[in-house]
Design a protein around this motif. Structure first.
Motif, PDB file in Angstrom:
ATOM      1  N   GLU A 174      73.143  26.550  62.271  1.00 18.67           N
ATOM      2  CA  GLU A 174      72.059  25.645  62.948  1.00 18.67           C
ATOM      3  C   GLU A 174      72.696  24.467  62.856  1.00 18.67           C
ATOM      4  O   GLU A 174      72.537  23.441  63.518  1.00 18.67           O
ATOM      5  CB  GLU A 174      70.792  25.887  62.351  1.00 18.67           C
ATOM      6  N   ASP A 175      73.482  24.067  61.780  1.00 18.90           N
ATOM      7  CA  ASP A 175      73.836  22.785  61.449  1.00 18.90           C
ATOM      8  C   ASP A 175      74.965  22.332  62.393  1.00 18.90           C
ATOM      9  O   ASP A 175      75.104  21.369  62.971  1.00 18.90           O
ATOM     10  CB  ASP A 175      74.205  22.499  60.127  1.00 18.90           C
ATOM     11  N   THR A 176      76.011  23.498  62.441  1.00 19.19           N
ATOM     12  CA  THR A 176      77.226  23.212  63.325  1.00 19.19           C
ATOM     13  C   THR A 176      76.921  23.439  64.858  1.00 19.19           C
ATOM     14  O   THR A 176      77.805  23.136  65.695  1.00 19.19           O
ATOM     15  CB  THR A 176      78.501  23.713  62.723  1.00 19.19           C
ATOM     16  N   LYS A 177      75.981  24.341  65.223  1.00 21.59           N
ATOM     17  CA  LYS A 177      75.826  24.974  66.298  1.00 21.59           C
ATOM     18  C   LYS A 177      76.895  25.629  66.973  1.00 21.59           C
ATOM     19  O   LYS A 177      77.528  25.532  68.079  1.00 21.59           O
ATOM     20  CB  LYS A 177      75.451  23.748  67.360  1.00 21.59           C
ATOM     21  N   GLU A 178      77.421  26.344  65.861  1.00 17.99           N
ATOM     22  CA  GLU A 178      78.617  27.407  66.092  1.00 17.99           C
ATOM     23  C   GLU A 178      78.447  28.653  65.373  1.00 17.99           C
ATOM     24  O   GLU A 178      77.795  28.631  64.742  1.00 17.99           O
ATOM     25  CB  GLU A 178      79.812  26.658  65.771  1.00 17.99           C
ATOM     26  N   PHE A 179      79.229  29.672  66.159  1.00 20.06           N
ATOM     27  CA  PHE A 179      79.120  30.967  65.652  1.00 20.06           C
ATOM     28  C   PHE A 179      80.309  30.967  64.745  1.00 20.06           C
ATOM     29  O   PHE A 179      81.355  30.372  65.001  1.00 20.06           O
ATOM     30  CB  PHE A 179      79.217  32.149  66.818  1.00 20.06           C
ATOM     31  N   LYS A 180      80.546  31.912  64.082  1.00 24.86           N
ATOM     32  CA  LYS A 180      81.500  32.040  63.035  1.00 24.86           C
ATOM     33  C   LYS A 180      81.466  33.788  62.811  1.00 24.86           C
ATOM     34  O   LYS A 180      80.414  34.194  62.314  1.00 24.86           O
ATOM     35  CB  LYS A 180      81.407  31.582  61.597  1.00 24.86           C
ATOM     36  N   GLY A 181      82.551  34.566  62.680  1.00 24.77           N
ATOM     37  CA  GLY A 181      82.743  35.743  62.544  1.00 24.77           C
ATOM     38  C   GLY A 181      82.266  36.068  61.155  1.00 24.77           C
ATOM     39  O   GLY A 181      82.618  35.342  60.149  1.00 24.77           O
ATOM     40  N   ALA A 182      81.504  37.345  61.124  1.00 26.37           N
ATOM     41  CA  ALA A 182      81.102  37.731  59.779  1.00 26.37           C
ATOM     42  C   ALA A 182      81.524  39.119  59.480  1.00 26.37           C
ATOM     43  O   ALA A 182      80.695  39.780  58.690  1.00 26.37           O
ATOM     44  CB  ALA A 182      79.542  37.657  59.814  1.00 26.37           C
TER      45      ALA A 182
ATOM     46  N   PRO B 114      78.930  31.644  73.841  1.00 25.56           N
ATOM     47  CA  PRO B 114      79.726  31.186  75.067  1.00 25.56           C
ATOM     48  C   PRO B 114      81.050  31.853  75.221  1.00 25.56           C
ATOM     49  O   PRO B 114      81.266  32.429  76.294  1.00 25.56           O
ATOM     50  CB  PRO B 114      79.841  29.706  75.244  1.00 25.56           C
ATOM     51  N   GLY B 115      81.473  32.316  74.286  1.00 23.38           N
ATOM     52  CA  GLY B 115      82.915  33.041  74.122  1.00 23.38           C
ATOM     53  C   GLY B 115      82.779  34.442  74.014  1.00 23.38           C
ATOM     54  O   GLY B 115      83.914  35.227  73.680  1.00 23.38           O
ATOM     55  N   TRP B 116      81.600  35.278  73.890  1.00 17.59           N
ATOM     56  CA  TRP B 116      81.478  36.506  73.662  1.00 17.59           C
ATOM     57  C   TRP B 116      82.527  37.386  74.637  1.00 17.59           C
ATOM     58  O   TRP B 116      82.953  38.359  74.228  1.00 17.59           O
ATOM     59  CB  TRP B 116      79.995  37.028  73.518  1.00 17.59           C
TER      60      TRP B 116
ATOM     61  N   ILE C 274      87.801  36.094  66.370  1.00 20.44           N
ATOM     62  CA  ILE C 274      86.397  35.885  66.688  1.00 20.44           C
ATOM     63  C   ILE C 274      86.151  34.155  66.658  1.00 20.44           C
ATOM     64  O   ILE C 274      85.768  33.706  67.750  1.00 20.44           O
ATOM     65  CB  ILE C 274      85.401  36.517  65.884  1.00 20.44           C
ATOM     66  N   ASP C 275      86.562  33.868  65.668  1.00 21.56           N
ATOM     67  CA  ASP C 275      86.507  32.365  65.497  1.00 21.56           C
ATOM     68  C   ASP C 275      87.187  31.428  66.170  1.00 21.56           C
ATOM     69  O   ASP C 275      86.914  30.374  66.872  1.00 21.56           O
ATOM     70  CB  ASP C 275      86.955  31.825  63.835  1.00 21.56           C
ATOM     71  N   GLU C 276      88.541  32.021  66.739  1.00 22.51           N
ATOM     72  CA  GLU C 276      89.221  31.280  67.987  1.00 22.51           C
ATOM     73  C   GLU C 276      88.445  31.145  69.426  1.00 22.51           C
ATOM     74  O   GLU C 276      88.746  30.369  70.084  1.00 22.51           O
ATOM     75  CB  GLU C 276      90.587  31.982  68.099  1.00 22.51           C
ATOM     76  N   LEU C 277      87.525  32.239  69.387  1.00 22.37           N
ATOM     77  CA  LEU C 277      87.181  32.544  70.891  1.00 22.37           C
ATOM     78  C   LEU C 277      85.799  32.155  71.016  1.00 22.37           C
ATOM     79  O   LEU C 277      85.285  32.013  72.164  1.00 22.37           O
ATOM     80  CB  LEU C 277      87.614  33.863  71.169  1.00 22.37           C
ATOM     81  N   ILE C 278      84.846  32.347  70.336  1.00 21.04           N
ATOM     82  CA  ILE C 278      83.361  32.839  70.312  1.00 21.04           C
ATOM     83  C   ILE C 278      82.813  31.522  70.641  1.00 21.04           C
ATOM     84  O   ILE C 278      81.627  31.631  71.352  1.00 21.04           O
ATOM     85  CB  ILE C 278      82.787  33.314  69.062  1.00 21.04           C
ATOM     86  N   ASN C 279      83.293  30.365  70.380  1.00 27.28           N
ATOM     87  CA  ASN C 279      82.480  29.129  70.671  1.00 27.28           C
ATOM     88  C   ASN C 279      83.009  28.381  72.072  1.00 27.28           C
ATOM     89  O   ASN C 279      82.481  27.461  72.337  1.00 27.28           O
ATOM     90  CB  ASN C 279      82.437  28.228  69.540  1.00 27.28           C
TER      91      ASN C 279
END
Length: 432
Positions: free
Chosen positions: A224-232, A389-391, A424-429
């Motif tokens: 929520e802070d960065t407004k970004e997804f990160k691979g988990a 957006p990058g899914w 995932i981190d390269e693409l998903i945002n």
């Protein structure tokens, strides 16, 4: 993050189109419905043509009664080439006004500005739309499509085989008892080296992610802070789920483990598997159709798939949505047609076809129908891919399937998951 306009539409053209749409649409909508004489083009997938054609016919008849001069062109599409055709159409001047999208496709078209915002209040049952489907239509608290129907994955099993091997034709309610039953099936039919008690392909990422979710893991987390997804996927919970999945694949699938699930109904039809984890409608595919085995009629059943920890396995929520194209000059007509097509009466027709409706109110009775019980019970607790957006890029670049193949070929779960998270981190945002 604002939605982008589709690449083929220039800013000037879009402004002109909006102005034209605003004037034409306003003037047209002010007419008496009986005086409207435009054309409405609807793209539906071939499932509607083959399984519920009477619904399409009845809605068109209802629409024609209100708009006698409007021509409705329903064009049925194939899943294999629909996206390519749609992208080309949206870049030109001959495009549908209404389009059916698989629920994993919607975010791409929402983000690139292809779909118009909709007002849920114009659609019946919107207050009880299945949340998982509604989420696939929602971006930044606005909605851009209408849920159409839902789907869920279930255990599809050969009741005769289960009965012979275990004494019961039913799928056990716990995974511990299920694996015991699968062991007995292996003993009974294992002389056939091609037989799998549970045909669970190694590339079947929908199944793999169900086990990830069963352990509390996820594909990616949103900050929520960065407004970004990160691979988990390399988190401990996700790794546990992936290891559990791979254990089942390696122990019970005796076919090619590097395949995906696209032919698993055929494998079962050929009596080379006692059980698959598939879409509820695939039970019919085992028996009917070009590759079905009619000898298995009344021998194939469905059940809730047992998962780890004594709970049902969380299912991916499948299904379709209906979008109204932003460039359409007859958006009000499109809204009216979609409203009729997704009404309570229309959903009742789908339910008679054993298709899960778009709302929880009409889903409830299907939980008591033996043919739909398993899928209907799975829907409310189902999971979905990250609304990111990058899914689409993650899927197109086969990040999950590549990870699973690496695991099947011997790479450690931890190492393969870390590589997948990095990709995932390269693409998903990134917007497509």
């Amino acid at each position: 993050m604002k939605r982008k306009l589709i690449a083929a539409v220039g800013v000037a053209a879009m402004i002109a189109g909006v102005a034209a749409c605003g004037s034409d649409g306003g003037g047209a909508s002010a007419k008496d419905p009986k005086d409207r004489d435009e054309t409405l083009t609807v793209w539906l997938m071939n499932d509607a043509e083959s399984t519920w054609p009477e619904l399409v016919k009845d809605v068109n008849k209802q629409f024609k009664k209100k708009y006698p001069k409007v021509e409705v062109k329903v064009q049925f599409q194939q899943w294999g080439d629909k996206t390519k055709k749609l992208d080309a159409a949206l870049g030109g001047d001959k495009f549908p006004d209404v389009v059916e999208l698989g629920n994993t496709e919607t975010m791409t078209y929402i983000l690139n500005g292809a779909l118009a915002e909709i007002d849920p209040e114009k659609y019946e049952n919107s207050d009880s739309w299945i949340q998982g489907l509604k989420d696939t239509c929602t971006y930044e608290e606005k909605q851009y499509c209408v849920p159409y129907y839902a789907g869920a994955r279930v255990a599809v099993h050969n009741k005769e085989m289960f009965k012979k091997a275990t004494g019961s034709e039913d799928v056990p309610e716990t995974e511990e008892k299920l694996t015991s039953a699968l062991d007995k099936l292996q003993q009974e039919y294992g002389s056939d080296k091609a037989f799998s008690p549970l045909y669970l392909p190694g590339m079947y990422w929908y199944a793999a992610m169900s086990y990830v979710h069963a352990y509390g893991g996820t594909i990616a987390d949103y900050n929520e802070d960065t407004k970004e997804f990160k691979g988990a996927l390399s988190k401990p919970e996700s790794v546990k789920g992936l290891k559990h999945f791979m254990k089942l694949v390696n122990k019970y699938n005796h076919a090619d483990r590097t395949k995906d699930e696209l032919d698993h109904a055929n494998v079962m039809a050929n009596e080379k598997a006692a059980m698959i984890y598939g879409n509820s409608w695939e039970a019919g595919s085992v028996v009917e159709g070009e590759s079905g085995n009619p000898k298995l009629k009344d021998k194939v059943g469905t059940a809730v798939m047992p998962g780890p920890g004594g709970k049902p396995l969380p299912s991916f929520i499948g299904g379709s949505d209906l979008g109204i194209v932003e460039k359409s000059e007859v958006q009000d007509l499109a809204e009216d047609w979609v409203s009729m097509y997704t009404s309570a009466d229309s959903m009742k027709v789908l339910a008679t076809k054993k298709i899960l409706p778009n709302n929880t109110a009409q889903l409830e009775p299907l939980k008591k129908d033996p043919e739909t019980e398993a899928a209907a019970k799975a829907v409310p607790h189902a999971w979905f891919t990250p609304i990111a957006p990058g899914w689409t890029a993650v899927e197109k670049q086969n990040v999950l399937t590549n990870m699973l193949v690496s695991m099947v070929k011997g790479e450690s779960v931890e190492a393969a998951a870390k590589k997948a998270d990095k990709k995932i981190d390269e693409l998903i945002n990134n917007e497509a």
